[in-house]
Write a protein that holds these residues in place. Structure first.
Motif, PDB file in Angstrom:
ATOM      1  N   GLU A   1      -4.370 -10.163  -2.313  1.00  0.00           N
ATOM      2  CA  GLU A   1      -3.093 -10.751  -1.922  1.00  0.00           C
ATOM      3  C   GLU A   1      -2.052 -10.484  -3.010  1.00  0.00           C
ATOM      4  O   GLU A   1      -2.249 -10.789  -4.188  1.00  0.00           O
ATOM      5  N   GLY A   2      -0.937  -9.859  -2.632  1.00  0.00           N
ATOM      6  CA  GLY A   2       0.151  -9.602  -3.572  1.00  0.00           C
ATOM      7  C   GLY A   2      -0.039  -8.391  -4.466  1.00  0.00           C
ATOM      8  O   GLY A   2       0.855  -8.072  -5.260  1.00  0.00           O
ATOM      9  N   ASP A   3      -1.155  -7.692  -4.344  1.00  0.00           N
ATOM     10  CA  ASP A   3      -1.409  -6.537  -5.210  1.00  0.00           C
ATOM     11  C   ASP A   3      -0.706  -5.280  -4.689  1.00  0.00           C
ATOM     12  O   ASP A   3      -0.254  -5.229  -3.546  1.00  0.00           O
ATOM     13  N   GLU A   4      -0.629  -4.282  -5.562  1.00  0.00           N
ATOM     14  CA  GLU A   4      -0.096  -2.971  -5.181  1.00  0.00           C
ATOM     15  C   GLU A   4      -1.236  -1.966  -5.194  1.00  0.00           C
ATOM     16  O   GLU A   4      -1.867  -1.746  -6.227  1.00  0.00           O
ATOM     17  N   VAL A   5      -1.497  -1.384  -4.049  1.00  0.00           N
ATOM     18  CA  VAL A   5      -2.613  -0.449  -3.884  1.00  0.00           C
ATOM     19  C   VAL A   5      -2.054   0.953  -3.648  1.00  0.00           C
ATOM     20  O   VAL A   5      -1.112   1.131  -2.878  1.00  0.00           O
ATOM     21  N   THR A   6      -2.643   1.931  -4.319  1.00  0.00           N
ATOM     22  CA  THR A   6      -2.247   3.327  -4.119  1.00  0.00           C
ATOM     23  C   THR A   6      -3.474   4.125  -3.707  1.00  0.00           C
ATOM     24  O   THR A   6      -4.526   4.041  -4.349  1.00  0.00           O
TER      25      THR A   6
ATOM     26  N   GLY B   1       0.908  12.251  -3.330  1.00  0.00           N
ATOM     27  CA  GLY B   1       1.743  13.393  -2.988  1.00  0.00           C
ATOM     28  C   GLY B   1       1.459  13.878  -1.584  1.00  0.00           C
ATOM     29  O   GLY B   1       0.486  13.466  -0.958  1.00  0.00           O
ATOM     30  N   GLN B   2       2.313  14.744  -1.107  1.00  0.00           N
ATOM     31  CA  GLN B   2       2.194  15.282   0.244  1.00  0.00           C
ATOM     32  C   GLN B   2       2.318  16.804   0.174  1.00  0.00           C
ATOM     33  O   GLN B   2       2.805  17.352  -0.816  1.00  0.00           O
ATOM     34  N   PRO B   3       1.860  17.516   1.212  1.00  0.00           N
ATOM     35  CA  PRO B   3       2.019  18.982   1.221  1.00  0.00           C
ATOM     36  C   PRO B   3       3.461  19.379   0.943  1.00  0.00           C
ATOM     37  O   PRO B   3       4.393  18.849   1.534  1.00  0.00           O
ATOM     38  N   GLY B   4       3.631  20.267   0.012  1.00  0.00           N
ATOM     39  CA  GLY B   4       4.971  20.672  -0.390  1.00  0.00           C
ATOM     40  C   GLY B   4       5.516  19.863  -1.549  1.00  0.00           C
ATOM     41  O   GLY B   4       6.493  20.259  -2.178  1.00  0.00           O
ATOM     42  N   ASN B   5       4.895  18.748  -1.847  1.00  0.00           N
ATOM     43  CA  ASN B   5       5.322  17.902  -2.966  1.00  0.00           C
ATOM     44  C   ASN B   5       4.086  17.233  -3.560  1.00  0.00           C
ATOM     45  O   ASN B   5       3.951  16.006  -3.570  1.00  0.00           O
ATOM     46  N   LEU B   6       3.164  18.053  -4.050  1.00  0.00           N
ATOM     47  CA  LEU B   6       1.892  17.548  -4.556  1.00  0.00           C
ATOM     48  C   LEU B   6       2.047  16.908  -5.935  1.00  0.00           C
ATOM     49  O   LEU B   6       2.918  17.276  -6.729  1.00  0.00           O
ATOM     50  N   HIS B   7       1.189  15.930  -6.197  1.00  0.00           N
ATOM     51  CA  HIS B   7       1.080  15.374  -7.547  1.00  0.00           C
ATOM     52  C   HIS B   7       0.523  16.476  -8.455  1.00  0.00           C
ATOM     53  O   HIS B   7      -0.272  17.313  -8.006  1.00  0.00           O
TER      54      HIS B   7
ATOM     55  N   VAL C   1       0.858  -1.179   0.000  1.00  0.00           N
ATOM     56  CA  VAL C   1       0.000   0.000   0.000  1.00  0.00           C
ATOM     57  C   VAL C   1       0.894   1.229   0.000  1.00  0.00           C
ATOM     58  O   VAL C   1       1.708   1.419   0.900  1.00  0.00           O
ATOM     59  N   ASN C   2       0.773   2.008  -1.060  1.00  0.00           N
ATOM     60  CA  ASN C   2       1.613   3.207  -1.231  1.00  0.00           C
ATOM     61  C   ASN C   2       3.094   2.856  -1.138  1.00  0.00           C
ATOM     62  O   ASN C   2       3.895   3.582  -0.532  1.00  0.00           O
ATOM     63  N   GLY C   3       3.463   1.715  -1.715  1.00  0.00           N
ATOM     64  CA  GLY C   3       4.856   1.285  -1.787  1.00  0.00           C
ATOM     65  C   GLY C   3       5.381   0.579  -0.562  1.00  0.00           C
ATOM     66  O   GLY C   3       6.534   0.132  -0.554  1.00  0.00           O
ATOM     67  N   LYS C   4       4.561   0.447   0.472  1.00  0.00           N
ATOM     68  CA  LYS C   4       5.005  -0.181   1.715  1.00  0.00           C
ATOM     69  C   LYS C   4       4.306  -1.521   1.909  1.00  0.00           C
ATOM     70  O   LYS C   4       3.082  -1.614   1.794  1.00  0.00           O
ATOM     71  N   ALA C   5       5.087  -2.561   2.211  1.00  0.00           N
ATOM     72  CA  ALA C   5       4.515  -3.890   2.435  1.00  0.00           C
ATOM     73  C   ALA C   5       3.650  -3.882   3.691  1.00  0.00           C
ATOM     74  O   ALA C   5       4.050  -3.360   4.735  1.00  0.00           O
ATOM     75  N   GLN C   6       2.459  -4.436   3.564  1.00  0.00           N
ATOM     76  CA  GLN C   6       1.528  -4.517   4.685  1.00  0.00           C
ATOM     77  C   GLN C   6       1.029  -5.950   4.838  1.00  0.00           C
ATOM     78  O   GLN C   6       0.854  -6.666   3.859  1.00  0.00           O
ATOM     79  N   SER C   7       0.808  -6.350   6.070  1.00  0.00           N
ATOM     80  CA  SER C   7       0.259  -7.673   6.367  1.00  0.00           C
ATOM     81  C   SER C   7      -0.874  -7.488   7.367  1.00  0.00           C
ATOM     82  O   SER C   7      -0.646  -7.001   8.484  1.00  0.00           O
ATOM     83  N   LEU C   8      -2.081  -7.846   6.954  1.00  0.00           N
ATOM     84  CA  LEU C   8      -3.259  -7.636   7.793  1.00  0.00           C
ATOM     85  C   LEU C   8      -3.997  -8.939   8.028  1.00  0.00           C
ATOM     86  O   LEU C   8      -4.086  -9.783   7.134  1.00  0.00           O
ATOM     87  N   LYS C   9      -4.536  -9.090   9.227  1.00  0.00           N
ATOM     88  CA  LYS C   9      -5.449 -10.190   9.518  1.00  0.00           C
ATOM     89  C   LYS C   9      -6.827  -9.571   9.689  1.00  0.00           C
ATOM     90  O   LYS C   9      -7.063  -8.812  10.626  1.00  0.00           O
TER      91      LYS C   9
END
Length: 209
Positions: free
Chosen positions: A125-130, A136-142, A65-73
């Protein structure tokens, strides 16, 4: 609670695979003329092996999620929307109609826009979610976020994250050059404030940049 005695009935919850295993093992026992005890042993063995998969009734989901690996139950019925908001605290994705009709919950899955309220988390499972937080973030917007600011492409702001996520995806999708083409491509995202002309102007600015 009364203590179980030999011969007492024991309730076992089995999946389809476990049931077929029992049928196969007990069938083999019958064919070999083995006693009833062998049948019971077969059932007990399969039930014991099935137990770990049903320890807490939760589904383990591993994705990015947003480039970071996540593991949820999560409960198997948990939507992707609720997993993002309630489990990962990514509240930029909004819950609107919860029926896939307003587009407020739009996110990207493997680069394509989806209504996260209609998708179960366990399916990814295994997908990339954005989400909006990953653009983007304040100061570096898309560029699309910046264009929405410049063209006042929001009023109450509730639908804005879904509008922006759809707009970013639209840039990579087949779409004609006219404003009418953009309106059609964005028709799954509703703005109850009626800021459609400003939204289209913001999208066209990014498309022409």
């Amino acid at each position: 609670m009364s203590e179980k005695k030999p011969g007492d009935f024991v309730e076992i919850q089995l999946g389809r695979r476990n049931f077929l295993q029992i049928v196969g093992m007990t069938g083999a026992a019958s064919g070999l003329g083995l006693p009833v005890a062998a049948h019971a042993a077969a059932i007990a063995a399969v039930a014991h092996s099935a137990a770990p998969a049903e320890v807490d009734g939760l589904a383990l989901v591993r994705f990015k999620v947003n480039g970071k690996a996540q593991s949820l139950k999560v409960d198997p019925r948990t939507t992707l929307l609720d997993a993002l908001r309630d489990h990962l605290q990514l509240t930029g994705t909004k819950k609107g109609c919860d029926h896939g009709q307003c587009g407020a919950c739009t996110v990207h899955v493997n680069g394509r826009r989806v209504n996260s309220c209609l998708s179960l988390a366990a399916m990814h499972e295994g997908d990339e979610v954005t989400t909006l937080e990953g653009l983007g973030q304040p100061g570096n917007l898309h560029p699309m976020q910046q264009a929405f600011l410049e063209h006042d492409g929001y009023q109450c702001g509730y639908c804005t994250s879904g509008q922006i996520m759809s707009a970013v995806a639209l840039i990579k999708e087949p779409c004609g050059p006219a404003n009418a083409d953009v309106k059609e491509a964005m028709s799954g995202n509703i703005c109850r404030c009626g800021a459609y002309s400003n939204i289209v102007a913001a999208i066209q600015q990014v498309r022409k940049a």
